[in-house]
Write an enzyme that holds these catalytic residues in place. Structure first.
Site, PDB file in Angstrom:
ATOM      1  N   SER A 120     -10.361  -1.439  -0.069  1.00 44.35           N
ATOM      2  CA  SER A 120      -9.006  -1.925  -0.343  1.00 44.35           C
ATOM      3  C   SER A 120      -8.973  -3.230  -1.112  1.00 44.35           C
ATOM      4  CB  SER A 120      -8.248  -2.102   0.960  1.00 44.35           C
ATOM      5  OG  SER A 120      -8.852  -3.105   1.734  1.00 44.35           O
TER       6      SER A 120
ATOM      7  N   LYS B  52       0.269   3.763   4.680  1.00 44.64           N
ATOM      8  CA  LYS B  52       0.017   3.391   3.282  1.00 44.64           C
ATOM      9  C   LYS B  52       0.657   4.470   2.390  1.00 44.64           C
ATOM     10  CE  LYS B  52      -4.006   0.946   5.019  1.00 44.64           C
ATOM     11  NZ  LYS B  52      -3.379  -0.332   5.317  1.00 44.64           N
TER      12      LYS B  52
ATOM     13  N   HIS C  14      -7.066   4.165   2.224  1.00 40.07           N
ATOM     14  CA  HIS C  14      -6.481   3.950   0.893  1.00 40.07           C
ATOM     15  C   HIS C  14      -6.596   5.156  -0.025  1.00 40.07           C
ATOM     16  CE1 HIS C  14      -5.534  -0.245   1.681  1.00 40.07           C
ATOM     17  NE2 HIS C  14      -6.586  -0.184   2.482  1.00 40.07           N
TER      18      HIS C  14
ATOM     19  N   GLU D 147     -15.950   3.189   4.102  1.00 41.68           N
ATOM     20  CA  GLU D 147     -14.619   3.543   3.612  1.00 41.68           C
ATOM     21  C   GLU D 147     -14.793   4.363   2.343  1.00 41.68           C
ATOM     22  OE1 GLU D 147     -12.274  -0.077   3.249  1.00 41.68           O
ATOM     23  OE2 GLU D 147     -12.928  -0.697   5.242  1.00 41.68           O
TER      24      GLU D 147
ATOM     25  N   ASP E 115     -13.447   5.963   6.634  1.00 37.36           N
ATOM     26  CA  ASP E 115     -12.088   5.421   6.659  1.00 37.36           C
ATOM     27  C   ASP E 115     -11.431   5.748   5.314  1.00 37.36           C
ATOM     28  OD1 ASP E 115      -9.838   3.803   6.512  1.00 37.36           O
ATOM     29  OD2 ASP E 115     -10.754   2.166   7.656  1.00 37.36           O
TER      30      ASP E 115
ATOM     31  N   ASN F   1       0.833  -1.204   0.000  1.00 34.15           N
ATOM     32  CA  ASN F   1       0.000   0.000   0.000  1.00 34.15           C
ATOM     33  C   ASN F   1       0.872   1.260   0.000  1.00 34.15           C
ATOM     34  OD1 ASN F   1      -2.349  -1.626   0.333  1.00 34.15           O
ATOM     35  ND2 ASN F   1      -1.798  -1.856   2.493  1.00 34.15           N
TER      36      ASN F   1
ATOM     37  N   HIS G 200     -13.505  -2.619   7.091  1.00 40.64           N
ATOM     38  CA  HIS G 200     -12.280  -3.310   7.510  1.00 40.64           C
ATOM     39  C   HIS G 200     -12.430  -4.006   8.870  1.00 40.64           C
ATOM     40  CE1 HIS G 200      -7.931  -3.367   8.775  1.00 40.64           C
ATOM     41  NE2 HIS G 200      -7.829  -3.778   7.515  1.00 40.64           N
TER      42      HIS G 200
END
Ligand SMILES: Cc1ncc(COP(=O)(O)O)c(C=O)c1O
Length: 365
Positions: free
Chosen positions: A162, A220, A190, A158, A187, A25, A112
């Site tokens: 991911s 990440k 990413h 998110e 979230d 990541n 997650h």
């Protein structure tokens, strides 16, 4: 238990990284940034310690932590920021601490494991809603109110998923949160560093709203370690006073706080990393989508294989050719959707992407 996992071919092993990076990541390649390395050296030279020595509430609260939080709040546009030693710790503390008994957490079905960990520890009622479907979220909230639910509602999602590489319809969720007087927990693990103005993420325009809390991991695209929770001041105060994972844990290394400060400055001052990544994402989409990769304009391109064993065998064959692509199986992804997760980073060149495409074609056909 372990024998059972082995029987089902699900025993995990730790292996050293090998081959061209199509799995990390470290999207902008900042994990090896000379600027961040220099920032750490300079911090050591001015006496910043390696270890914090204790909880932030005791002697572990180093000025580097506070400087990072102040700078991050200014850069990201949020009222307050709290630095954690990992995204997992931050998410677990957030979900375990803020929603109260009598509240409802309605979360995307694909959030997650760290959010699940927090929900498991917390006291609110938690309900999963169909992935990326604001109407499904609304139906859950309506049914809960109808059933007598009186507490606060927390909508959790998110911004960029991911394992699928797709984005959430953030503005629709924001409208839903406003309409239902709910909090929005986003979230951005990413998306931070990769998308948005100055790499401030897909939720950059929602920072500073009184009902929005955002998680930004530093391990990440920022190439460091830790996480920043950003949001209204009450969020920070609440976690400092009630967040067990914050209170009863040694503060992150002050050196890491210095490193993250530098990573944020790189985001603000060096757009070329993001621009180069966009070019690689475009090239990956062009070469890999005809081979079955799902390209949604993000750096994560899954190739859904379905069967666990086939996915793992395909990953091994690609790794043997020198490309580090990992197979992802349940429970990380839903049953029947085992996949290759191709992650495009600046650690892989345009030529590497072409090489991966050729290998993928051989392995999958
Ligand atoms: C969406 C999401 N949230 C949170 C985390 C946890 O962050 P960290 O790796 O910093 O613990 C991850 C890491 O895999 C993630 O993908």
């Amino acid at each position: 238990m372990l024998a059972d996992l082995a029987d089902r071919q699900r025993l995990r092993r730790l292996i050293p990284p090998q081959g061209v990076d199509f799995s990390s990541n470290d999207y902008l390649g900042l994990a090896r940034s000379p600027r961040i390395a220099r920032a750490i050296r300079q911090a050591l030279d001015r006496g910043v310690p390696t270890g914090s020595g204790g909880s932030r509430l005791l002697r572990g609260n180093h000025p580097e932590h506070e400087l990072l939080e102040e700078e991050a709040a200014r850069f990201l546009g949020s009222e307050a920021v709290l630095f954690f030693s990992s995204g997992f710790a931050a998410n677990a503390a957030l979900f375990a601490t803020l929603p109260q008994r009598g509240d409802l957490v309605v979360h995307d079905a694909l959030v997650h494991a760290s959010a699940h960990e927090g929900m498991r520890l917390g006291r609110a009622e938690c309900v999963a809603a169909t992935h990326n479907d604001p109407t499904a979220f609304e139906n859950v909230i309506r049914a809960w109110r109808h059933g007598g639910g009186k507490g606060r509602v927390w909508i959790a999602l998110e911004s960029l998923y991911s394992m699928d590489g797709d984005r959430a319809p953030l503005d629709a969720f924001r409208a839903l949160a406003d309409e239902r007087e709910a909090f929005l927990l986003i979230d951005e693990a990413h998306a931070t560093g990769v998308f948005g103005p100055e790499g401030r993420g897909l939720a950059a325009h929602l920072e500073g709203l009184e009902n929005v809390i955002v998680l930004r991991t530093c391990g990440k695209a920022l190439g460091c370690e830790g996480a920043l929770l950003t949001g209204p001041a009450f969020m920070r105060d609440f976690l400092i006073n009630r967040g067990r994972g914050f209170i009863f844990s040694t503060a992150p290394s002050p050196l890491m706080a210095s490193a993250v400060r530098e990573a944020l400055r790189i985001l603000a001052g060096e757009p070329e990393h993001r621009q180069a990544l966009v070019a690689r994402i475009d090239e990956a989409a062009r070469l890999l989508s005809p081979l079955g990769a799902v390209c949604r304009g993000t750096q994560i391109l899954p190739v859904i294989i379905g069967d666990d064993a086939r996915a793992m065998a395909a990953a091994s064959a690609i790794q043997a050719a020198g490309y580090d692509v990992r197979g992802i199986r349940p429970p990380t992804v839903p049953a029947g959707t085992a996949r290759l997760r191709i992650s495009v980073t600046l650690n892989a060149s345009l030529d590497d992407i072409a090489g991966l495409a050729a290998t993928l074609e051989e392995v999958l056909t």
